[in-house]
Design an enzyme around this catalytic site. Structure first.
Site, PDB file in Angstrom:
ATOM      1  N   LYS A 103      48.671  60.235 -71.357  1.00  0.00           N
ATOM      2  CA  LYS A 103      47.749  59.217 -71.894  1.00  0.00           C
ATOM      3  C   LYS A 103      46.319  59.751 -71.925  1.00  0.00           C
ATOM      4  O   LYS A 103      45.616  59.613 -72.914  1.00  0.00           O
ATOM      5  CB  LYS A 103      47.731  57.962 -71.005  1.00  0.00           C
ATOM      6  CG  LYS A 103      49.047  57.264 -70.829  1.00  0.00           C
ATOM      7  CD  LYS A 103      48.875  55.999 -70.012  1.00  0.00           C
ATOM      8  CE  LYS A 103      48.438  56.206 -68.570  1.00  0.00           C
ATOM      9  NZ  LYS A 103      49.447  56.778 -67.679  1.00  0.00           N
ATOM     10  N   ARG A 125      47.588  47.059 -66.850  1.00  0.00           N
ATOM     11  CA  ARG A 125      48.787  47.396 -66.084  1.00  0.00           C
ATOM     12  C   ARG A 125      49.530  46.167 -65.602  1.00  0.00           C
ATOM     13  O   ARG A 125      50.506  46.294 -64.872  1.00  0.00           O
ATOM     14  CB  ARG A 125      48.424  48.257 -64.881  1.00  0.00           C
ATOM     15  CG  ARG A 125      47.900  49.610 -65.305  1.00  0.00           C
ATOM     16  CD  ARG A 125      48.091  50.628 -64.219  1.00  0.00           C
ATOM     17  NE  ARG A 125      47.441  51.855 -64.614  1.00  0.00           N
ATOM     18  CZ  ARG A 125      47.513  52.977 -63.943  1.00  0.00           C
ATOM     19  NH1 ARG A 125      48.207  53.045 -62.848  1.00  0.00           N
ATOM     20  NH2 ARG A 125      46.894  54.043 -64.368  1.00  0.00           N
ATOM     21  N   ARG A 159      50.924  69.010 -60.638  1.00  0.00           N
ATOM     22  CA  ARG A 159      49.599  68.779 -61.188  1.00  0.00           C
ATOM     23  C   ARG A 159      48.482  69.223 -60.240  1.00  0.00           C
ATOM     24  O   ARG A 159      48.546  68.994 -59.037  1.00  0.00           O
ATOM     25  CB  ARG A 159      49.466  67.290 -61.477  1.00  0.00           C
ATOM     26  CG  ARG A 159      48.329  66.943 -62.375  1.00  0.00           C
ATOM     27  CD  ARG A 159      48.628  65.735 -63.183  1.00  0.00           C
ATOM     28  NE  ARG A 159      48.576  64.507 -62.406  1.00  0.00           N
ATOM     29  CZ  ARG A 159      48.594  63.309 -62.986  1.00  0.00           C
ATOM     30  NH1 ARG A 159      48.692  63.210 -64.288  1.00  0.00           N
ATOM     31  NH2 ARG A 159      48.558  62.238 -62.258  1.00  0.00           N
ATOM     32  N   ARG A 219      45.346  65.917 -56.214  1.00  0.00           N
ATOM     33  CA  ARG A 219      44.782  64.590 -55.935  1.00  0.00           C
ATOM     34  C   ARG A 219      45.563  63.914 -54.824  1.00  0.00           C
ATOM     35  O   ARG A 219      46.783  64.052 -54.740  1.00  0.00           O
ATOM     36  CB  ARG A 219      44.909  63.732 -57.199  1.00  0.00           C
ATOM     37  CG  ARG A 219      43.690  63.789 -58.067  1.00  0.00           C
ATOM     38  CD  ARG A 219      43.896  63.154 -59.405  1.00  0.00           C
ATOM     39  NE  ARG A 219      44.739  61.964 -59.423  1.00  0.00           N
ATOM     40  CZ  ARG A 219      45.116  61.362 -60.545  1.00  0.00           C
ATOM     41  NH1 ARG A 219      44.727  61.826 -61.714  1.00  0.00           N
ATOM     42  NH2 ARG A 219      45.870  60.299 -60.517  1.00  0.00           N
ATOM     43  N   ARG A 276      53.480  54.915 -57.145  1.00  0.00           N
ATOM     44  CA  ARG A 276      52.871  54.679 -58.456  1.00  0.00           C
ATOM     45  C   ARG A 276      53.942  54.472 -59.518  1.00  0.00           C
ATOM     46  O   ARG A 276      53.803  53.635 -60.408  1.00  0.00           O
ATOM     47  CB  ARG A 276      51.969  55.865 -58.832  1.00  0.00           C
ATOM     48  CG  ARG A 276      50.715  55.920 -57.982  1.00  0.00           C
ATOM     49  CD  ARG A 276      50.077  57.278 -58.042  1.00  0.00           C
ATOM     50  NE  ARG A 276      49.412  57.518 -59.298  1.00  0.00           N
ATOM     51  CZ  ARG A 276      49.092  58.736 -59.737  1.00  0.00           C
ATOM     52  NH1 ARG A 276      49.398  59.802 -59.024  1.00  0.00           N
ATOM     53  NH2 ARG A 276      48.479  58.876 -60.870  1.00  0.00           N
TER      54      ARG A 276
HETATM   55  P1  AMP Z   1      45.863  56.757 -62.618  1.00  0.00           P
HETATM   56  O1  AMP Z   1      45.063  58.022 -62.516  1.00  0.00           O
HETATM   57  O2  AMP Z   1      45.739  56.084 -63.942  1.00  0.00           O
HETATM   58  O3  AMP Z   1      47.292  56.902 -62.171  1.00  0.00           O
HETATM   59  O4  AMP Z   1      45.178  55.768 -61.578  1.00  0.00           O
HETATM   60  C1  AMP Z   1      45.012  56.120 -60.230  1.00  0.00           C
HETATM   61  C2  AMP Z   1      44.954  54.896 -59.366  1.00  0.00           C
HETATM   62  O5  AMP Z   1      43.868  54.051 -59.758  1.00  0.00           O
HETATM   63  C3  AMP Z   1      46.181  54.008 -59.467  1.00  0.00           C
HETATM   64  O6  AMP Z   1      47.238  54.439 -58.620  1.00  0.00           O
HETATM   65  C4  AMP Z   1      45.604  52.665 -59.016  1.00  0.00           C
HETATM   66  O7  AMP Z   1      45.400  52.632 -57.617  1.00  0.00           O
HETATM   67  C5  AMP Z   1      44.237  52.683 -59.674  1.00  0.00           C
HETATM   68  N1  AMP Z   1      44.272  52.124 -61.044  1.00  0.00           N
HETATM   69  C6  AMP Z   1      44.113  52.788 -62.215  1.00  0.00           C
HETATM   70  N2  AMP Z   1      44.174  51.969 -63.270  1.00  0.00           N
HETATM   71  C7  AMP Z   1      44.391  50.727 -62.741  1.00  0.00           C
HETATM   72  C8  AMP Z   1      44.573  49.440 -63.313  1.00  0.00           C
HETATM   73  N3  AMP Z   1      44.547  49.221 -64.636  1.00  0.00           N
HETATM   74  N4  AMP Z   1      44.789  48.391 -62.451  1.00  0.00           N
HETATM   75  C9  AMP Z   1      44.802  48.558 -61.125  1.00  0.00           C
HETATM   76  N5  AMP Z   1      44.660  49.756 -60.518  1.00  0.00           N
HETATM   77  C10 AMP Z   1      44.449  50.838 -61.322  1.00  0.00           C
END
Ligand code: AMP
Length: 176
Positions: free
Chosen positions: A15, A88, A122, A155, A166
């Protein structure tokens, strides 16, 4: 209302990469909530301290904090926004359609096993944020960013337990 384009998909589906390319072509602002939240954590802000443990566990941050971080990051005068990893859940989807004109939604479909293997290898640059993968996109010199020579790190939320959480959270939400 400002135009919004949305990228949905499991972690590791690309994405961020696609959203970034499209933002370069359209001039739209690219908003990745995960990056914004991690930035707050690194800066040690009040919000960052509040969300740090949630992110590290791989759980979703509460909606009102997500809306707050989106609002604070909006760049005035931008022709539109590209959301990556948002919405989400149902409440976020409702927020999206009531605050923005939804121009397009892309759903990047990837199997869970492929997502797992992409996330497990990653690495990310601690300085400029560039992404690498040990097998799919390795750096020229192990552990060093090709772009800025920064140190590559894994990370905290790419740790195996957080990845599992996740992915579970991804499948828990309603299908797009
Ligand atoms: P990502 O890098 O998109 O996987 O996001 C990393 C972390 O940020 C996720 O595991 C959540 O803790 C938080 N996060 C990212 N986007 C959202 C969202 N739309 N709603 C809630 N938490 C989010």
């Amino acid at each position: 209302m400002i135009d919004a384009i949305v990228f949905l998909g499991i972690q590791g589906s690309g994405k961020g990469t696609q959203a970034k390319l499209l933002a370069e072509r359209t001039g739209f602002q690219h908003i990745n909530i995960g990056d914004l939240l991690r930035e707050q954590v690194n800066l040690g802000t009040e919000l960052g301290i509040e969300v740090k443990s949630v992110i590290t566990r791989g759980e979703l941050v509460s909606d009102h904090l997500v809306f707050k971080v989106v609002e604070a990051s909006l760049c005035p005068g931008c022709p539109g926004i590209i959301f990556d990893g948002f919405p989400r859940n149902q409440a976020q989807a409702e927020h999206l359609v009531s605050h923005y004109r939804l121009a397009r939604v892309y759903y990047l479909d990837l199997s869970e096993s492929e997502a797992l293997s992409r996330m497990q290898g990653r690495q990310v640059c601690s300085k400029c944020g560039a992404n690498y993968h040990l097998t799919n996109h390795p750096p020229a010199q192990p552990g060093v960013c090709d772009i800025c020579n920064g140190a590559l790190i894994i990370r905290a939320d790419d740790a195996p337990e957080a990845i599992a959480c996740r992915i579970k959270a991804f499948f828990r939400r309603p299908t797009p």
